[in-house]
Scaffold this active site. Structure first.
Site, PDB file in Angstrom:
ATOM      1  N   SER A  28      83.546  20.890  60.423  1.00 51.71           N
ATOM      2  CA  SER A  28      83.102  20.647  61.576  1.00 51.71           C
ATOM      3  C   SER A  28      82.511  19.712  62.741  1.00 51.71           C
ATOM      4  O   SER A  28      82.122  19.843  64.030  1.00 51.71           O
ATOM      5  CB  SER A  28      81.301  19.531  60.567  1.00 51.71           C
ATOM      6  N   ASN A  29      84.790  19.314  62.832  1.00 53.71           N
ATOM      7  CA  ASN A  29      85.176  18.753  64.202  1.00 53.71           C
ATOM      8  C   ASN A  29      86.262  18.785  64.244  1.00 53.71           C
ATOM      9  O   ASN A  29      87.321  18.241  65.298  1.00 53.71           O
ATOM     10  CB  ASN A  29      84.449  17.043  64.538  1.00 53.71           C
ATOM     11  N   TYR A  41      77.587   4.261  66.297  1.00 52.35           N
ATOM     12  CA  TYR A  41      79.054   4.835  65.063  1.00 52.35           C
ATOM     13  C   TYR A  41      79.276   3.155  65.039  1.00 52.35           C
ATOM     14  O   TYR A  41      79.832   3.236  63.832  1.00 52.35           O
ATOM     15  CB  TYR A  41      79.189   5.536  66.409  1.00 52.35           C
TER      16      TYR A  41
END
Length: 337
Positions: free
Chosen positions: A35-36, A148
């Site tokens: 995904s990244n 985050y």
């Protein structure tokens, strides 16, 4: 020989750690949903190590994928898989809570069921919030200024509480600012779009992909007025993970800063990269950016005492490896998805 599971092992730090672990004699399985990261990294790891990569494609949020990876006979886990963009976390906090916090808990549940109780956790210096005393030591209070950072603080607390209840061996590595690339220029940082971090941004200016570096403020309380950060070469960081695992294999848990202890300003980084490239790279001074703190750098003493870790690469090495990497990509070494 011990086999290690790398979650997010195809990413920037994960791929470099894969190479370092293989060089140290560990067997490695990668769990990644890409995904990244780019699937083309796997072919490059094969080229770098000379062996096929044991890959399970999937997310830590899916028990069947984690179970498949753990069935390989895993002795320990290095957990990289997470969302990591501070700005995006402000806009999408629930996504970050799900991937980062729920992902760790789901992983640990499957690890416990499989009897795998060693984990190195990828944390961050942002867990210190907005400190006023420097350099940063591991016993300072934790805080957060973004969703985050909140997820990383929470994950550290999860690990701490789990270790109190069960026989977990836990290594928490609080990274500062990883930069640079593997000396082969086969793997490195390849951010999508406009980078959030300084060195990849300068690299794109050097390649002509961006017109100039935007410096966010030059009126901070530092020698040249720009923010100080602690940059560490990604190969040093990868080696720290090997040493962390070595310690966990001996049952020695730890929470450590992984940095150089030497702060570098925005303008110093810009100047060092210009020197490596051999020409001027345009920059402009703009206003301060909300959320930036003037100084953020580590006291690396404890990592030296606990792991025997010392950073080996300096600022020129970091810039040189980055420049070699981005030139190699421009010359046709882009990932083939």
């Amino acid at each position: 020989m011990a086999r290690i599971l790398l979650t997010g092992g195809a990413g920037y730090i994960g791929s470099h750690t894969y190479v370092a672990l293989r060089a140290a004699g560990y067997e490695v399985t990668i769990l990644d949903d890409f995904s990244n990261s780019d699937p083309g990294v796997i072919d490059r790891l094969v080229r770098l190590t000379g062996d096929e990569v044991d890959l399970v494609r999937g997310s830590v949020l899916y028990p069947t994928a984690v179970q498949a990876a753990l069935s390989r006979g895993i002795d320990g886990v290095v957990h990289f898989a997470a969302r990591k963009a501070v700005g995006e976390s402000v806009a999408k906090p629930l996504d970050y809570f799900e991937t980062n916090i729920s992902g760790l808990i789901a992983l640990m549940q499957e690890m416990k069921a499989a009897g795998v109780m060693r984990i190195v956790f990828s944390s961050t210096a942002t867990v210190y919030g907005e400190p006023e005393v420097f350099p940063l030591t591991e016993d300072m209070p934790l805080s957060h200024t973004s969703p985050y950072a909140f997820t990383k603080v929470t994950c550290e607390r999860v690990l701490e509480q789990a270790a109190r209840a069960d026989d977990w061996a836990v290594g928490v590595l609080r990274y500062f600012n990883p930069v640079g690339a593997h000396p082969s220029a086969l793997i490195g940082e390849d951010p999508r779009g406009v980078p959030d971090n300084l060195m990849p941004y300068i690299a794109k200016v050097a390649m002509g992909e961006l017109s100039r570096l935007q410096v966010h403020g030059n009126d901070y309380d530092t020698p040249d007025g720009t923010c100080w950060r602690d940059y560490i070469h990604v190969m040093d960081l990868a080696r720290a993970h090997v040493q962390s695992l070595d310690a966990l294999m001996e049952g020695r848990g730890h929470v450590l800063n992984i940095g150089t202890g030497t702060p570098v300003s925005v303008l110093e980084m810009h100047g060092a990269y210009q020197a490596v490239v051999g020409r001027e790279l345009p920059h402009v001074i703009g206003p301060r950016r909300p959320g930036d703190v003037p100084r953020l750098y580590a006291d690396p003493t404890k990592a030296r005492e606990v792991l025997g870790f010392d950073a080996e690469f300096g600022l020129e090495d970091m810039c040189r490896s980055s420049w070699d990497w981005v030139q190699a990509q421009a010359a046709g070494w882009r990932f083939n998805s």
